[in-house]
Design a protein around this motif. Structure first.
Motif, PDB file in Angstrom:
ATOM      1  N   SER A 311      53.692  85.598  36.580  1.00 37.50           N
ATOM      2  CA  SER A 311      52.835  86.704  36.987  1.00 37.50           C
ATOM      3  C   SER A 311      53.427  88.024  36.514  1.00 37.50           C
ATOM      4  O   SER A 311      54.622  88.104  36.209  1.00 37.50           O
ATOM      5  N   GLY A 376      46.195  88.202  35.842  1.00 37.96           N
ATOM      6  CA  GLY A 376      46.239  87.221  36.909  1.00 37.96           C
ATOM      7  C   GLY A 376      47.586  86.539  36.990  1.00 37.96           C
ATOM      8  O   GLY A 376      48.607  87.062  36.536  1.00 37.96           O
ATOM      9  N   SER A 377      47.599  85.355  37.555  1.00 38.37           N
ATOM     10  CA  SER A 377      48.818  84.560  37.635  1.00 38.37           C
ATOM     11  C   SER A 377      48.550  83.187  37.043  1.00 38.37           C
ATOM     12  O   SER A 377      47.401  82.750  36.942  1.00 38.37           O
ATOM     13  N   ASP A 387      47.332  77.005  33.816  1.00 36.24           N
ATOM     14  CA  ASP A 387      46.127  77.224  34.604  1.00 36.24           C
ATOM     15  C   ASP A 387      46.112  78.645  35.144  1.00 36.24           C
ATOM     16  O   ASP A 387      47.017  79.054  35.882  1.00 36.24           O
ATOM     17  N   ASN A 389      44.937  81.652  37.460  1.00 40.63           N
ATOM     18  CA  ASN A 389      44.350  82.041  38.738  1.00 40.63           C
ATOM     19  C   ASN A 389      43.917  83.490  38.598  1.00 40.63           C
ATOM     20  O   ASN A 389      44.771  84.381  38.487  1.00 40.63           O
ATOM     21  N   GLU A 391      43.476  86.137  40.056  1.00 42.69           N
ATOM     22  CA  GLU A 391      43.719  87.051  41.171  1.00 42.69           C
ATOM     23  C   GLU A 391      43.998  88.447  40.638  1.00 42.69           C
ATOM     24  O   GLU A 391      44.448  88.622  39.500  1.00 42.69           O
ATOM     25  N   GLU A 443      40.457  88.237  44.392  1.00 39.91           N
ATOM     26  CA  GLU A 443      40.208  87.293  43.302  1.00 39.91           C
ATOM     27  C   GLU A 443      38.829  87.558  42.749  1.00 39.91           C
ATOM     28  O   GLU A 443      37.877  87.799  43.507  1.00 39.91           O
ATOM     29  N   ARG A 485      41.836  88.392  49.615  1.00 39.49           N
ATOM     30  CA  ARG A 485      42.868  87.714  50.405  1.00 39.49           C
ATOM     31  C   ARG A 485      43.657  88.691  51.279  1.00 39.49           C
ATOM     32  O   ARG A 485      44.158  88.326  52.323  1.00 39.49           O
TER      33      ARG A 485
END
Length: 604
Positions: A311, A376-377, A387, A389, A391, A443, A485
């Motif tokens: 990240s 993102g991460s 992959d 994410n 966010e 997200e 979140r």
């Protein structure tokens, strides 16, 4: 005879005066501290424990100690846009001065509340007006805000803090341990930057005292830093680096320790952080996402990198931020930092950056979706799969400025454009919520493309059509957000940091209006009777719920960046200073810069 005696007395007095004047001039010439500074004007209290005299358990052989790269600093590429008189016309300046004064007013009232209700404590709780200590009780807000007070021309308040700094005893904390990382970026960084701006010797003396203490954090079996700095264990030489340490904590000490070596001539601080740099270099191509390092690393066992998470956000952010800035602070004399930066940014572009799925603006003013990016991460398997994410962390919003700064330093216009898209992405996210502020962690629904755009470097950067059904699967958050979140806003600076850097680099005047809208939204949502507070929910349609928190970075970073973007471009020029992750400006050595040549030569 009387006349002769008087003449001889005069000659003797003249000779004595000449001797003293010569000695004074010699001292003035050989010292890198300006002669008008006098530590006697304040009550100076030395720390009650002399960390410099402590015998290390794992000593470093001075004969093999790494020193800063020798040579005259290179002439680095120009970073700041060359603003013309037309760009800085009378009406333009009048508007920006009014905006700057509004920011200064927010800083003044926040500072006044801290001084009146929590002086000497780390923070002020802006609702209950209680002082609290989160950083060992040395007065984090006071020290962290020093250079902001100087920059905002609050010189009387600056001198008040200097008198406080002179009495800090690092051996009288309010807790049994501190964070090596937080203490370095806030306290050591704050002292060094305030010294670089004011050249007040008291600040450097206290920085050296603190630096001696923090240097003990590297007295571990493998000389990797122990972020959990237990004072008793440090004195007894029993510290050990962590097995699951944030990469940012390990790799974000370099600017501060390097500047301390430059100013004092003592190479040990630079040697300490150079070990981390060499570990970054050694492991960069062998992680599960080659080019980047996992969020958490094993420092105790010689910098192992088994982690799967990557990240540019929390716990990793400034590890990447410091690479290009170290290149600048060292005058481009160590090529390793350019290599580390360019590889890491290439990997981030390929795997972490993504374009959100956005709808076009509706009638009556239809417009195509903005060209923006987020970071993102990634979960990387180590077998080639990564992959994403999608966010969006407020902490990761600094990345726009990082890409743009590196792009200028290393001649990559594409990275400057990437930086602008990231900076505008976070600014766009601010406007997507009712308060005009983006949340701490959210997200979004990301574009999904196979080939990616030309020159983009990855498969998530190209534009895509809006898919209402796909967004509706995630609930009814503002488009294109899939979830929120953490809906809080903690008075963070990262979004305005990137907008400031992009304005200074590109000169695009609309970024000033973007910044002003962000400031006004933050002011309205966070203002208390006497200061400003973090808020619980940026999605609130009406009055926000305050959480009674105002960290030191509110004045040290957030308001500083807002003040600087509305000020003259020469104030803290990006060509003259690098700013650490707490927005503390360190002066960049340059060819022929006489004010720094003595500092650099002492470190060779």
């Amino acid at each position: 005879m009387a006349i002769l005696t008087a003449r001889r007395r005069f000659q003797r007095l003249a000779l004595v005066a000449a001797v003293f004047l010569t000695a004074y001039l010699l001292l003035r010439r050989t010292s890198h501290i300006p002669p008008h500074e006098d530590r006697r004007r304040v009550k100076y209290v030395a720390a009650s424990f002399d960390w410099a005299a402590r015998r290390p358990t794992h000593p470093v052989d001075k004969a093999t100690m790494t020193r800063m790269p020798p040579g005259i600093p290179r002439q680095l590429p120009r970073i700041q846009h060359e603003f013309t008189q037309d760009e800085l016309g009378a009406s333009h300046n009048q508007t920006q001065r009014a905006r700057r004064d509004a920011v200064r007013h927010a800083a003044e009232r926040s500072w006044r509340t801290y001084r009146e209700h929590a002086w000497g404590r780390d923070e002020i709780a802006p609702l209950t007006l209680r002082g609290q200590d989160s950083f060992a009780g040395w007065g984090a807000t006071a020290v962290d805000s020093l250079d902001s007070l100087w920059i905002m021309d609050m010189k009387d308040e600056f001198q008040h803090v200097v008198r406080h700094v002179a009495t800090i005893d690092w051996d009288k904390p309010t807790s049994s341990l501190c964070s090596l990382f937080e203490t370095t970026i806030r306290f050591l960084g704050g002292l060094l930057a305030a010294y670089d701006l004011s050249r007040d010797r008291v600040l450097l003396d206290k920085a050296v005292e603190l630096g001696e203490m923090l240097y003990a954090g590297f007295d571990t079996p493998n000389h990797m830093p122990a972020n959990s700095f237990n004072f008793r264990a440090a004195k007894e030489g029993r510290l050990a680096a962590g097995t699951n340490e944030a990469s940012a904590a390990a790799a974000s000490l370099s600017l501060e320790f390097t500047r301390l070596s430059q100013l004092t001539g003592d190479p040990k601080y630079y040697h300490a952080i150079d070990g981390v740099t060499r570990a970054l270099d050694k492991t960069q191509d062998s992680t599960k996402l080659p080019g980047m390092w996992p969020v958490f690393v094993d420092l105790k066992n010689d910098f192992l990198t088994p982690g799967h998470g990557f990240s540019l956000g929390a716990s990793a952010d400034s590890a990447y931020e410091y690479l290009s800035k170290m290149h600048a602070l060292l005058g481009g004399l160590d090529p390793v930092y350019e290599k580390l930066h360019t590889k890491a940014m290439a990997t981030a572009k390929q795997h972490l950056l993504f374009r959100p799925m956005l709808p076009d603006s509706p009638a009556p003013a239809p417009a195509p979706a903005p060209d923006i990016l987020f970071s993102g991460s990634v979960f990387a398997s180590g077998t080639g799969e990564a992959d994403l994410n999608p966010e969006v962390q407020h902490l990761a919003c600094f990345a726009g400025g990082m890409f743009a700064l590196g792009g200028r330093l290393f001649g990559d216009d594409g990275d400057v454009q990437t930086g602008e898209r990231l900076a505008r992405g976070c600014a766009w996210a601010y406007g997507a919520f009712p308060t005009g502020i983006m949340p701490e962690v959210s997200e979004v629904v990301a574009c999904q493309t196979a080939g990616g755009e030309a020159g983009g470097g990855g498969g998530n950067l190209a534009a895509c059509a809006w898919d209402e059904a796909r967004w509706e699967q995630h609930g009814k958050h503002p488009k294109p957000f899939a979830s929120v979140r953490d809906s809080s806003y903690l008075l963070r600076p990262e979004a305005i940091e990137s907008i400031f850097v992009l304005y200074r680099i590109t000169g695009k005047a609309d970024l000033l209006d973007v910044a002003w809208q962000m400031f006004e939204s933050i002011r309205k949502a966070t203002e208390t009777e006497l200061a400003h507070s973090a808020i619980k929910d940026v999605q609130a349609a009406g009055e926000t719920v305050k959480t009674d928190a105002m960290e030191s970075f509110w004045i040290a970073e957030t308001l500083k960046y807002f003040y600087l973007i509305f000020s003259e471009p020469e104030l803290i020029s990006l060509d003259d200073y690098v700013l650490n992750t707490e927005a503390h400006p360190f002066r960049v050595p340059k060819p022929g810069d006489g004010s720094l040549r003595a500092d650099i030569s002492r470190a060779m």
